[in-house]
Scaffold this active site. Structure first.
Site, short mmCIF file in Angstrom:
data_model
loop_
_atom_site.label_atom_id
_atom_site.label_comp_id
_atom_site.label_asym_id
_atom_site.label_seq_id
_atom_site.Cartn_x
_atom_site.Cartn_y
_atom_site.Cartn_z
N ASP A 188 -68.76 -62.08 -40.78
CA ASP A 188 -68.79 -61.45 -41.71
C ASP A 188 -67.88 -61.81 -42.75
OD1 ASP A 188 -68.71 -59.25 -43.53
OD2 ASP A 188 -68.02 -57.99 -42.35
N GLU B 200 -76.39 -58.73 -44.89
CA GLU B 200 -75.22 -57.82 -43.99
C GLU B 200 -75.90 -56.44 -43.57
OE1 GLU B 200 -72.51 -57.36 -47.22
OE2 GLU B 200 -71.82 -59.54 -47.11
N ASP C 53 -73.34 -49.17 -47.25
CA ASP C 53 -72.23 -49.93 -47.17
C ASP C 53 -71.13 -49.82 -48.43
OD1 ASP C 53 -70.21 -52.30 -46.90
OD2 ASP C 53 -71.99 -53.62 -46.77
N LYS D 225 -65.05 -63.03 -53.59
CA LYS D 225 -66.46 -63.17 -53.25
C LYS D 225 -67.48 -62.72 -54.35
CE LYS D 225 -69.80 -61.48 -49.86
NZ LYS D 225 -69.79 -60.42 -48.66
#
Ligand code: AMP
Length: 607
Positions: free
Chosen positions: A14, A177, A199, A76
């Site tokens: 991850d 994800e 999330d 990211k």
């Protein structure tokens, strides 16, 4: 069949915005691989000391306390995005980074006198996780499933693959994800219905709705807010802390990066504490214009959970508004969701859990650690792919709409966002070719009505068309979107049969030559064993092992079974040996350190 431990190890990674994790499947069960400092999560941070040494993970997080401008985090958000002045502006608004354009329009950052492609920053984090996994297995690790946000476009996915290549990892598959989270929760086994993955991480909020039917697994809708996450909660606390300083010094503290970093760290710690306790004490020293040698300000206060909730309720409610929008776009209401899965460290916050439970009128699944669940699911899928044991069928959706440019630079969509892939679409156009012998068909990606609001993926040029009046030459455009998101376009003149095609491969972020150079540099760095960072990691690991020993002693005092006593004896012997060898200089000897690291991390991981 080879014995399971003879198979080349495969891992699930991850690669998160704030933290990353690596996991594997052992004895049929997924488990997190602790890093070489003994932690289960590795901060996705990269820094350079004033001496030029590279630090990744916890060591970089420590460096950020004293030298914030030498450390990059949350990069990211910008990975795989083409450079533009707007992007640089967006970065300035949220993070203290200067982004610049690379030679082919890719995005790079200035960090501690270096110019780093963002792909390389991610590669450094991946390289660290690879080395952690290698220390754990005691052998090379080359294959991984890596997760990406469901709304990553092909450029961002390509950049992730390039980062893996630089780190020396072969990507078995990129998995979304939310899909990985659902795999970890075992939704591929027996669950039928709709699952919503909520999330909330450090920097971003993502919602995905998955449809699971007869073992087929489909992401049917995704949405989110790219600038809503734990950092924003921390920011609210920091603002509240600033308001408690003497008014004439607030501005000076707010301008000082080291002071602000200290406040941010204290705010984050308080937020975490409030997950378990009703009140957190906050104490920060040495605030002020430190660059001018004007510090000396101290702040000491207490934050209650209920006041934290008042501060942060609007942020939490924004998440629910996003859920509502994503569901409305697919014609769903909260009661149409059969399971809610929580992902991301922020979903530990009691307020978030309460609001989610109220909104969906059902308790979310909380059986797995929300910050580990994605890596665990990736490991399960990696294991299935490596052993070819009936890997779950994971079906994706198009992350963005695809279409062609019409007259007046308007976009005609052929594939709508969220269409499940693989997918095909065809349409006949009568383009205005009046007086021309060729037709140029521009392929665009995005949700905008006009080309300028979308991304141009390429062009198909049909030549040698018969001269005709406006709109007289029908052309058929055929789109094929493969399961890995690659788009093939075919344009055919229905009059002449002339055909042209185009395969839209994700545009590489880095040129081949540069990729290979970075790959060599990364391999040399890994070979060198990490220098001072490795020693620092080892010290942290040894400290964790000592603490682990204390916990073990207490538990044996309470429950002295034969097995527990034997485990305690083994642990005591190992920690004593580590102490002895450390004092004899084993910390500085890379081979001795590697061997001890492996044994101590197994101990800390409870094995
Ligand atoms: P992730 O990106 O999933 O690693 O999430 C990181 C975010 O979760 C950060 O903002 C952390 O401060 C937050 N977080 C992690 N653990 C906790 C906790 N126990 N309580 C509150 N927030 C947490």
């Amino acid at each position: 069949m080879p014995a399971p431990n003879m198979r080349e190890p495969v891992v699930g990674i991850d690669l998160g915005t704030t933290n990353s994790a690596v996991a594997t499947v052992e004895g049929g069960r997924p488990r997190i691989i602790p890093n070489r400092a003994g932690s289960r999560l590795t901060p996705s941070m990269v820094g350079f000391t004033p001496q030029g040494e590279r630090l990744v993970g916890e060591a970089a997080a420590s460096l950020a306390e004293t030298h914030p401008s030498r450390v990059a985090w949350a990069t990211k958000r910008f990975l795989g995005r083409r450079f533009s002045p707007e992007l640089a502006q967006e970065a300035r608004g949220t993070l203290p980074f200067t982004l610049v354009s690379g030679p082919s329009g890719d995005t790079r950052m200035r960090l501690a006198d270096q110019l780093l492609p963002l792909t390389q920053v991610s590669a450094m984090v991946l390289g660290e996780l690879k080395a952690d996994a290698e220390a754990f297995f005691g052998r090379a690790v080359r294959k991984a499933v890596i997760t990406v946000p469901a709304n990553f476009d092909d450029g961002q996915r390509q950049a992730t693959k390039e980062a893996a290549q630089v780190a020396g990892l072969q990507v078995l598959r990129l998995v979304n994800e939310p899909t990985a989270a659902a795999v970890a929760y075992g939704l591929t086994k027996g669950f039928e219905g709709r699952a919503l993955v909520f999330d909330l991480g450090g920097g971003t909020f993502d919602v995905s709705i998955l449809q699971v039917q007869s073992g087929v697994f489909e992401v049917v809708a995704t949405g989110g807010d790219p600038v809503l996450g734990g950092e924003d909660f921390d920011h609210r606390i920091v603002q509240w802390l600033l308001a408690q300083l003497p008014p004439d010094r607030v501005e000076e503290v707010a301008r000082d990066t080291v002071s602000m970093r200290r406040l941010k760290v204290a705010a984050e710690q308080a937020k975490r504490q409030l997950t378990h306790e009703q009140e957190a004490t906050i104490s920060v020293v040495e605030l002020g214009d430190l660059a001018q040698g004007r510090g000396g300000l101290e702040l000491s206060t207490a934050l209650t959970r209920s006041f934290f909730e008042t501060l942060c309720e609007p942020l939490s409610r924004r998440c629910l508004t996003v859920c509502e929008q994503v569901m409305a776009a697919s014609g769903l209401t909260p009661d149409a969701v059969d399971a809610v899965l929580l992902v991301g460290g922020m979903t530990r916050v009691p307020l978030v859990r309460r609001l989610v439970t109220e909104f969906f009128a059902k308790a979310p699944a909380t059986g797995l650690n929300p910050d580990e669940v994605v890596a665990l699911g990736a490991a399960v899928h990696a294991d299935e792919l490596a052993s070819q044991s009936g890997a779950a069928l994971l079906i994706d959706v198009a992350s963005h709409s695809l279409g062609v440019e019409m007259q007046g630079a308007r976009v005609r969509r052929l594939v709508e966002k969220n269409t499940s892939i693989p997918s095909m679409a065809r349409e006949v156009f009568l383009p205005s070719t009046s007086g021309q012998k060729e037709a140029r068909i521009r392929i665009v990606q995005g949700e905008g009505e006009y080309t300028r609001d979308c991304r141009v993926l390429g062009e198909v040029l049909l030549k040698e068309l018969p001269r005709a009046e406006r709109g007289d030459v029908p052309l058929e455009v055929h789109f094929e979107l493969s399961s890995d998101g690659t788009l093939s376009v075919k344009a055919t003149s229905l009059r002449t049969g002339a055909m042209e095609s185009l395969k839209v491969e994700a545009r590489p972020n880095l040129q081949q030559q540069e990729l290979e150079r970075l790959e060599r540099e990364q391999a040399e760095h890994a070979e060198a064993g990490g220098g001072a960072q490795a020693e620092e990691n080892f010290r942290r690991l040894a400290e964790r092992a000592e603490k682990f020993l204390q916990v073990l002693r207490r538990s044996v005092q309470e429950n002295a079974t034969e097995d527990a006593l034997a485990a305690l004896q083994r642990a005591e012997a190992l920690v004593a040996e580590a102490r002895e060898r450390m004092s004899a200089g084993a910390v500085a000897d890379a081979a001795a350190r590697a061997e001890l690291t492996r044994r101590l991390s197994l101990l800390v991981a409870g094995r």
